[in-house]
Design a protein around this motif. Structure first.
Motif, mmCIF file in Angstrom:
data_model
loop_
_atom_site.group_PDB
_atom_site.id
_atom_site.type_symbol
_atom_site.label_atom_id
_atom_site.label_comp_id
_atom_site.label_asym_id
_atom_site.label_seq_id
_atom_site.Cartn_x
_atom_site.Cartn_y
_atom_site.Cartn_z
ATOM 1 N N ALA A 236 54.034 26.767 -42.299
ATOM 2 C CA ALA A 236 53.257 26.643 -41.296
ATOM 3 C C ALA A 236 52.345 25.150 -41.876
ATOM 4 O O ALA A 236 51.250 25.005 -41.334
ATOM 5 N N GLU A 238 51.860 21.921 -42.414
ATOM 6 C CA GLU A 238 52.367 21.145 -42.445
ATOM 7 C C GLU A 238 51.962 20.118 -43.810
ATOM 8 O O GLU A 238 53.096 18.696 -44.727
ATOM 9 N N GLU A 247 59.973 18.858 -43.852
ATOM 10 C CA GLU A 247 60.260 18.599 -43.134
ATOM 11 C C GLU A 247 61.170 19.785 -42.236
ATOM 12 O O GLU A 247 62.433 20.152 -42.123
ATOM 13 N N LEU A 248 60.137 19.911 -41.201
ATOM 14 C CA LEU A 248 60.840 21.775 -39.631
ATOM 15 C C LEU A 248 61.791 20.325 -38.694
ATOM 16 O O LEU A 248 60.887 19.307 -38.611
ATOM 17 N N GLY A 251 60.484 19.798 -33.000
ATOM 18 C CA GLY A 251 60.630 20.645 -31.791
ATOM 19 C C GLY A 251 60.247 22.168 -32.352
ATOM 20 O O GLY A 251 60.013 22.717 -31.705
ATOM 21 N N PHE A 252 60.269 22.288 -33.590
ATOM 22 C CA PHE A 252 60.026 23.648 -34.220
ATOM 23 C C PHE A 252 58.889 24.008 -34.597
ATOM 24 O O PHE A 252 58.101 23.818 -35.319
ATOM 25 N N ARG A 253 58.321 25.307 -34.257
ATOM 26 C CA ARG A 253 57.206 25.845 -34.486
ATOM 27 C C ARG A 253 57.123 27.457 -35.304
ATOM 28 O O ARG A 253 58.349 27.901 -35.001
ATOM 29 N N VAL A 254 56.282 27.058 -36.158
ATOM 30 C CA VAL A 254 56.764 29.136 -37.088
ATOM 31 C C VAL A 254 55.810 29.784 -36.011
ATOM 32 O O VAL A 254 54.807 29.527 -35.995
ATOM 33 N N PRO A 255 56.438 30.870 -35.812
ATOM 34 C CA PRO A 255 56.087 32.207 -34.852
ATOM 35 C C PRO A 255 54.272 32.535 -36.087
ATOM 36 O O PRO A 255 54.335 32.820 -37.126
#
Length: 255
Positions: A236, A238, A247-248, A251-255
C-alpha cells in the motif's frame, strides 16, 4: 520438565531460518549481497520482493549451500549452512527453481518425485508412500507415469514442487513460482501452496501473488533488506514501491 517437552520447546523457539550479515561477491567483484539480516519463524510464509538485480536469487542459492557467503552466517532450524552439514541442509531446505525444466530430468513424473527421497536413503514401501503423498498434495497423481516433457507448464511446476515435498523439507523456498503461468495455472498453484502449509520463503516479482500467499514480505534492493513488514502494508506504500522499482499491476488495489 521432560526431555521430550524441552526438545519441543526448543523447536518452537528456534527460527526456521536465521540469516545474519550475509554478504556475497562474485568472482568478477560484483557485490550481489551486502549485509542481509532475516529471521523467519516456523510456519511463517514470507515473500522476498525486489527489482531485477537486487540479489534475490543469489540469496536463495545460499540457503542450501549452492553458493558460499563472503561474510555472515545462515542457520536452518538451528543448523549452520556449512559444508559438513550440506546433505542435511539440502534435505531441510526444499528449493523449487523458477524453471521446472532445471529440476525435472527423469523419464516420468513419478521417477522425478522419487529421486530426492531415494537419494536420502528412503526405500521400498516408504519411498512409494512419500511419492504418492507428494503427488496427491499437488494434484498430479493421475499424471505419475507421464513424461514431464508432455505436461503443461503449470503441471511441470507442480511436479517440481512434489519432487521437493517428497523430501519433507522444513523450509520451502520458491523462486518466482508464478513465472510464465497462465491465470488458471497460477491460481491452481496458489491453492496448492496454501494447502501445503509449513514454512515458506517465496521470491517473486508478482506482488499480488505475494499478497495472496504471504502475510509478511521483505524488500531487497542493492543486496540489502530495505523493508520488512506485513505484505498489505508494504504494497500500500506507493512511495516505497516506486523507490525500489516495484509496481502493482494497473488497476490493482490493496484491500
Amino acid at each position: 520438565m521432560t526431555e521430550r517437552s524441552t526438545e519441543a520447546d526448543q523447536a518452537l523457539t528456534t527460527p526456521a531460518l536465521e540469516i545474519t550479515g550475509l554478504a556475497h561477491a562474485y568472482p568478477d567483484g560484483h557485490r550481489a549481497l551486502r549485509s542481509v539480516d532475516l529471521r523467519v519463524e516456523p510456519g511463517e510464509r514470507v515473500a522476498v520482493l525486489g527489482p531485477n538485480g537486487a540479489g534475490k536469487t543469489t540469496l536463495t542459492l545460499h540457503l542450501n549451500g549452492v553458493l558460499r557467503p563472503t561474510a555472515g552466517s545462515i542457520d536452518v532450524a538451528g543448523l549452520p549452512v556449512q559444508p559438513r552439514h550440506l546433505k542435511e541442509i539440502r534435505r531441510r531446505v526444499g528449493l523449487v527453481f523458477q524453471d521446472p525444466d532445471d529440476q525435472l530430468f527423469m523419464p516420468t513424473a513419478r521417477e522425478d518425485v522419487a529421486f530426492g527421497p531415494a537419494n536420502f536413503g528412503v526405500r521400498g514401501a516408504e519411498l512409494e508412500r512419500c511419492v504418492l503423498e507428494a503427488l496427491e498434495a499437488v494434484g498430479m497423481t493421475e499424471h505419475a507415469h507421464r513424461s514431464p516433457l508432455h505436461l503443461s507448464g503449470g503441471q511441470r511446476k507442480r511436479v517440481a514442487l512434489a519432487a521437493v515435498l517428497a523430501c519433507h523439507p522444513e523450509l520451502l523456498v520458491l523462486d518466482e513460482p508464478s513465472a510464465n503461468l497462465e491465470p488458471v495455472a497460477r491460481r491452481e498453484l496458489a491453492e496448492v501452496l496454501l494447502a501445503v502449509g509449513g514454512t515458506m520463503l517465496m521470491v517473486t516479482h508478482d506482488l499480488p501473488y505475494a499478497l495472496q500467499l504471504c502475510p509478511r514480505s521483505v524488500i531487497i534492493d542493492h543486496g540489502e533488506v530495505v523493508a520488512d513488514g506485513p505484505t498489505a502494508g508494504l504494497l500500500a506504500d506507493e512511495e516505497l514501491l516506486a523507490s525500489h522499482r516495484l509496481e502493482l499491476p494497473f488497476g490493482f488495489r490493496v484491500p
